[in-house]
Motif scaffolding. Structure first.
Motif, PDB file in Angstrom:
ATOM      1  N   PRO A 167       0.921  -1.192   0.093  1.00  0.00           N
ATOM      2  CA  PRO A 167      -0.071  -0.035  -0.033  1.00  0.00           C
ATOM      3  C   PRO A 167       0.761   1.224   0.140  1.00  0.00           C
ATOM      4  CG  PRO A 167       0.241  -0.695   2.019  1.00  0.00           C
ATOM      5  CD  PRO A 167       0.829  -1.803   1.290  1.00  0.00           C
ATOM      6  N   VAL A 168       0.148   2.448  -0.604  1.00  0.00           N
ATOM      7  CA  VAL A 168       0.881   3.674  -0.411  1.00  0.00           C
ATOM      8  C   VAL A 168       0.058   4.564   0.444  1.00  0.00           C
ATOM      9  CG1 VAL A 168       1.633   5.621  -1.632  1.00  0.00           C
ATOM     10  CG2 VAL A 168       2.042   3.416  -2.787  1.00  0.00           C
ATOM     11  N   HIS A 169       0.320   5.158   1.383  1.00  0.00           N
ATOM     12  CA  HIS A 169      -0.377   6.018   2.384  1.00  0.00           C
ATOM     13  C   HIS A 169      -0.298   7.469   2.298  1.00  0.00           C
ATOM     14  CE1 HIS A 169      -1.561   2.282   3.908  1.00  0.00           C
ATOM     15  NE2 HIS A 169      -0.169   2.063   4.464  1.00  0.00           N
ATOM     16  N   ASP A 170       0.627   7.797   1.165  1.00  0.00           N
ATOM     17  CA  ASP A 170       0.774   9.314   1.091  1.00  0.00           C
ATOM     18  C   ASP A 170      -0.385   9.765   0.254  1.00  0.00           C
ATOM     19  OD1 ASP A 170       1.873  11.828  -0.108  1.00  0.00           O
ATOM     20  OD2 ASP A 170       3.781  11.042   0.623  1.00  0.00           O
ATOM     21  N   PRO A 171      -1.036  11.069   0.836  1.00  0.00           N
ATOM     22  CA  PRO A 171      -2.219  11.513   0.203  1.00  0.00           C
ATOM     23  C   PRO A 171      -1.827  12.533  -0.815  1.00  0.00           C
ATOM     24  CG  PRO A 171      -1.613  12.824   2.157  1.00  0.00           C
ATOM     25  CD  PRO A 171      -0.710  11.668   2.354  1.00  0.00           C
ATOM     26  N   ASP A 172      -0.575  12.652  -1.404  1.00  0.00           N
ATOM     27  CA  ASP A 172       0.037  13.543  -2.319  1.00  0.00           C
ATOM     28  C   ASP A 172       0.456  12.528  -3.586  1.00  0.00           C
ATOM     29  OD1 ASP A 172      -0.316  15.792  -1.122  1.00  0.00           O
ATOM     30  OD2 ASP A 172       1.755  15.649  -0.217  1.00  0.00           O
ATOM     31  N   ILE A 173       0.205  11.526  -3.378  1.00  0.00           N
ATOM     32  CA  ILE A 173       0.704  10.255  -4.467  1.00  0.00           C
ATOM     33  C   ILE A 173      -0.528   9.377  -5.200  1.00  0.00           C
ATOM     34  CG2 ILE A 173       2.200   8.176  -4.776  1.00  0.00           C
ATOM     35  CD1 ILE A 173       3.935  10.839  -4.370  1.00  0.00           C
ATOM     36  N   THR A 174      -0.699   9.305  -6.401  1.00  0.00           N
ATOM     37  CA  THR A 174      -1.756   8.587  -6.987  1.00  0.00           C
ATOM     38  C   THR A 174      -0.928   7.334  -7.369  1.00  0.00           C
ATOM     39  OG1 THR A 174      -2.675  10.698  -7.889  1.00  0.00           O
ATOM     40  CG2 THR A 174      -2.999   8.510  -8.985  1.00  0.00           C
ATOM     41  N   ALA A 175      -1.856   6.375  -7.142  1.00  0.00           N
ATOM     42  CA  ALA A 175      -1.252   4.733  -7.503  1.00  0.00           C
ATOM     43  C   ALA A 175      -2.254   4.559  -8.785  1.00  0.00           C
ATOM     44  CB  ALA A 175      -1.804   4.092  -6.329  1.00  0.00           C
ATOM     45  N   GLY A 176      -1.549   3.959  -9.669  1.00  0.00           N
ATOM     46  CA  GLY A 176      -2.295   3.413 -10.946  1.00  0.00           C
ATOM     47  C   GLY A 176      -3.120   2.272 -10.720  1.00  0.00           C
ATOM     48  N   PRO A 177      -3.261   1.423 -11.742  1.00  0.00           N
ATOM     49  CA  PRO A 177      -3.778   0.029 -11.831  1.00  0.00           C
ATOM     50  C   PRO A 177      -2.785  -0.716 -11.347  1.00  0.00           C
ATOM     51  CG  PRO A 177      -3.583   0.788 -14.118  1.00  0.00           C
ATOM     52  CD  PRO A 177      -3.334   2.048 -13.190  1.00  0.00           C
ATOM     53  N   VAL A 178      -3.171  -1.987 -10.734  1.00  0.00           N
ATOM     54  CA  VAL A 178      -2.253  -3.102 -10.396  1.00  0.00           C
ATOM     55  C   VAL A 178      -1.758  -3.680 -11.735  1.00  0.00           C
ATOM     56  CG1 VAL A 178      -2.031  -5.266  -9.208  1.00  0.00           C
ATOM     57  CG2 VAL A 178      -3.274  -3.554  -8.275  1.00  0.00           C
ATOM     58  N   LEU A 179      -0.494  -3.635 -12.004  1.00  0.00           N
ATOM     59  CA  LEU A 179       0.213  -4.423 -13.128  1.00  0.00           C
ATOM     60  C   LEU A 179       0.705  -5.452 -12.867  1.00  0.00           C
ATOM     61  CD1 LEU A 179       2.396  -1.271 -14.028  1.00  0.00           C
ATOM     62  CD2 LEU A 179       0.250  -1.763 -15.014  1.00  0.00           C
ATOM     63  N   VAL A 180       1.149  -6.002 -11.874  1.00  0.00           N
ATOM     64  CA  VAL A 180       1.757  -7.382 -11.539  1.00  0.00           C
ATOM     65  C   VAL A 180       1.138  -7.652  -9.714  1.00  0.00           C
ATOM     66  CG1 VAL A 180       3.674  -8.735 -11.057  1.00  0.00           C
ATOM     67  CG2 VAL A 180       3.657  -7.126 -12.952  1.00  0.00           C
ATOM     68  N   THR A 181       0.980  -8.995  -9.719  1.00  0.00           N
ATOM     69  CA  THR A 181       0.619  -9.480  -8.369  1.00  0.00           C
ATOM     70  C   THR A 181       1.249 -10.919  -8.415  1.00  0.00           C
ATOM     71  OG1 THR A 181      -1.891  -8.663  -8.482  1.00  0.00           O
ATOM     72  CG2 THR A 181      -1.466 -10.661  -6.849  1.00  0.00           C
ATOM     73  N   GLU A 182       2.240 -10.863  -7.044  1.00  0.00           N
ATOM     74  CA  GLU A 182       2.870 -12.223  -6.917  1.00  0.00           C
ATOM     75  C   GLU A 182       2.652 -12.344  -5.488  1.00  0.00           C
ATOM     76  OE1 GLU A 182       6.909 -11.456  -7.043  1.00  0.00           O
ATOM     77  OE2 GLU A 182       6.907  -9.305  -6.271  1.00  0.00           O
ATOM     78  N   ALA A 183       2.796 -13.706  -5.249  1.00  0.00           N
ATOM     79  CA  ALA A 183       2.895 -14.323  -3.809  1.00  0.00           C
ATOM     80  C   ALA A 183       3.867 -13.609  -3.113  1.00  0.00           C
ATOM     81  CB  ALA A 183       3.117 -15.710  -3.932  1.00  0.00           C
ATOM     82  N   ARG A 184       3.859 -13.456  -1.496  1.00  0.00           N
ATOM     83  CA  ARG A 184       4.703 -13.207  -0.693  1.00  0.00           C
ATOM     84  C   ARG A 184       5.462 -14.409  -0.170  1.00  0.00           C
ATOM     85  NH1 ARG A 184       4.971  -8.049   1.110  1.00  0.00           N
ATOM     86  NH2 ARG A 184       2.880  -7.510   0.674  1.00  0.00           N
ATOM     87  N   ILE A 185       6.695 -14.429   0.013  1.00  0.00           N
ATOM     88  CA  ILE A 185       7.723 -15.166   0.603  1.00  0.00           C
ATOM     89  C   ILE A 185       8.416 -14.658   1.864  1.00  0.00           C
ATOM     90  CG2 ILE A 185       7.624 -16.681  -1.412  1.00  0.00           C
ATOM     91  CD1 ILE A 185      10.481 -15.611  -2.287  1.00  0.00           C
ATOM     92  N   LEU A 186       9.296 -15.710   2.571  1.00  0.00           N
ATOM     93  CA  LEU A 186       9.873 -15.217   3.530  1.00  0.00           C
ATOM     94  C   LEU A 186      11.298 -15.589   3.190  1.00  0.00           C
ATOM     95  CD1 LEU A 186       9.984 -13.901   6.356  1.00  0.00           C
ATOM     96  CD2 LEU A 186       9.838 -16.325   7.275  1.00  0.00           C
ATOM     97  N   ALA A 187      12.230 -14.662   3.148  1.00  0.00           N
ATOM     98  CA  ALA A 187      13.579 -14.956   3.097  1.00  0.00           C
ATOM     99  C   ALA A 187      14.420 -15.008   4.438  1.00  0.00           C
ATOM    100  CB  ALA A 187      14.348 -13.659   2.458  1.00  0.00           C
ATOM    101  N   VAL A 188      14.942 -16.138   4.566  1.00  0.00           N
ATOM    102  CA  VAL A 188      15.633 -16.385   6.043  1.00  0.00           C
ATOM    103  C   VAL A 188      17.065 -16.937   5.617  1.00  0.00           C
ATOM    104  CG1 VAL A 188      13.249 -17.193   6.832  1.00  0.00           C
ATOM    105  CG2 VAL A 188      14.762 -18.853   5.894  1.00  0.00           C
ATOM    106  N   PRO A 189      17.872 -16.801   6.714  1.00  0.00           N
ATOM    107  CA  PRO A 189      19.445 -17.433   6.554  1.00  0.00           C
ATOM    108  C   PRO A 189      19.169 -18.920   6.254  1.00  0.00           C
ATOM    109  CG  PRO A 189      19.229 -16.037   8.549  1.00  0.00           C
ATOM    110  CD  PRO A 189      17.809 -16.276   8.101  1.00  0.00           C
ATOM    111  N   VAL A 190      20.023 -19.293   5.546  1.00  0.00           N
ATOM    112  CA  VAL A 190      20.040 -20.935   5.163  1.00  0.00           C
ATOM    113  C   VAL A 190      19.849 -21.780   6.093  1.00  0.00           C
ATOM    114  CG1 VAL A 190      22.578 -21.182   4.634  1.00  0.00           C
ATOM    115  CG2 VAL A 190      20.944 -22.352   3.327  1.00  0.00           C
TER     116      VAL A 190
END
Length: 288
Positions: A169-192
């Motif tokens: 999300p973008v919470h700044d009231p001075d910034i406009t967000a356009g349409p969603v271009l790409v949606t991807e799953a979220r993963i967790l990066a951890v030390p090996v």
């Protein structure tokens, strides 16, 4: 006649600088020199033949030298007229081009569009979008640069860049967000060697809040911190492909909201260039 041509050139400079030579007079002069016909000149300029004749006569009186020889059968430029045309045509073309460029830029269709990205994967999308954009608006150049996530909003607010590809999300009231271009799953990066590294998936509840990295820096810098055992990092699934590392493992986050990538721009900066780039990016994001 060379003496007259020199006088005409000198007088023309003075007249133009003094604002005494009107645009329509220059256009009539140049067009008549090219057409050598009053009727065709009038057609090209969409004015009456009488207006062409009156304009030429007025110019000749002002300059004090004949510019055209005309009879019932033919029109020919005098040596002074030809010299004046040769002097004026290139300058007028440059002036016209400069005016057109200024108008186009003012309407948001010219100039240079400054674009930023924060991830290698999104940089490739912007490159494809820029290619499509330049085909549609060839008068507008595109410069693409990389930014750290924390730099995007300040750069947009300060006018350092015109548009950026960032994540919601973008919470700044001075910034406009356009349409969603790409949606991807979220993963967790951890030390090996982390206790979660061998899990098939994890939930948000499995992650101690204190261990989540929140500092600034590029993705590469943050992942270096992960590999050094300084914390874990929720990130988009593109990291598996673009940031494969021997010291970092990636584990699916099954209950985390996906990452949504959108174009961001400053409110009030909704120009033709911005709209054109958004449209190009939407086309570039389509599969295939």
């Amino acid at each position: 006649m060379r003496r007259y041509a020199t006088i005409v050139k000198h007088d023309l400079t003075m007249l133009v600088e003094a604002g005494m030579l009107e645009r329509h007079e220059i256009e009539v002069l140049l067009t008549l020199c090219e057409e050598l016909h009053f009727g065709r000149t009038a057609d090209r300029l969409r004015i009456s033949t009488a207006r062409v004749s009156q304009t030429v006569a007025k110019l000749e009186r002002r300059l004090g030298v004949p510019l055209f020889d005309r009879s019932s059968r033919r029109v020919a430029a005098t040596p002074a007229g030809r010299d004046l045309y040769a002097e004026l045509r290139p300058a007028w073309d440059r002036i016209s081009a400069a005016v057109e460029h200024t108008v186009a830029t003012g309407r948001g269709r010219g100039g240079t569009l400054e674009v930023a990205f924060v991830e290698a994967a999104t940089g490739q999308l912007l490159t494809r979008a820029a290619e499509l954009f330049r085909e549609r608006l060839p008068d507008c150049a595109v410069r693409i640069r990389e930014a750290q996530p924390a730099q995007v909003i300040p750069w947009l607010r300060e006018g350092e860049i015109d548009i950026a590809l960032g994540a919601l999300p973008v919470h700044d009231p001075d910034i406009t967000a356009g349409p969603v271009l790409v949606t991807e799953a979220r993963i967790l990066a951890v030390p090996v060697n982390h206790r979660l590294a061998q899990r098939r998936s994890v939930t948000l509840a499995d992650i101690p809040a204190a261990t989540v990295l929140t500092g600034t820096g590029t993705t590469g810098e943050l992942l270096t911190s992960v590999g050094a055992g300084k914390g874990v990092l929720p990130i988009g699934a593109h990291a598996r492909r673009y940031h494969a590392r021997p010291d970092v493992a990636y584990v699916p986050l099954r209950d985390a909201a996906p990452v949504q990538w959108v174009l961001l721009w400053r409110k009030g900066n909704d120009s033709a260039r911005i709209r054109g780039f958004v449209s190009a990016a939407e086309a570039a994001a389509q599969p295939g």
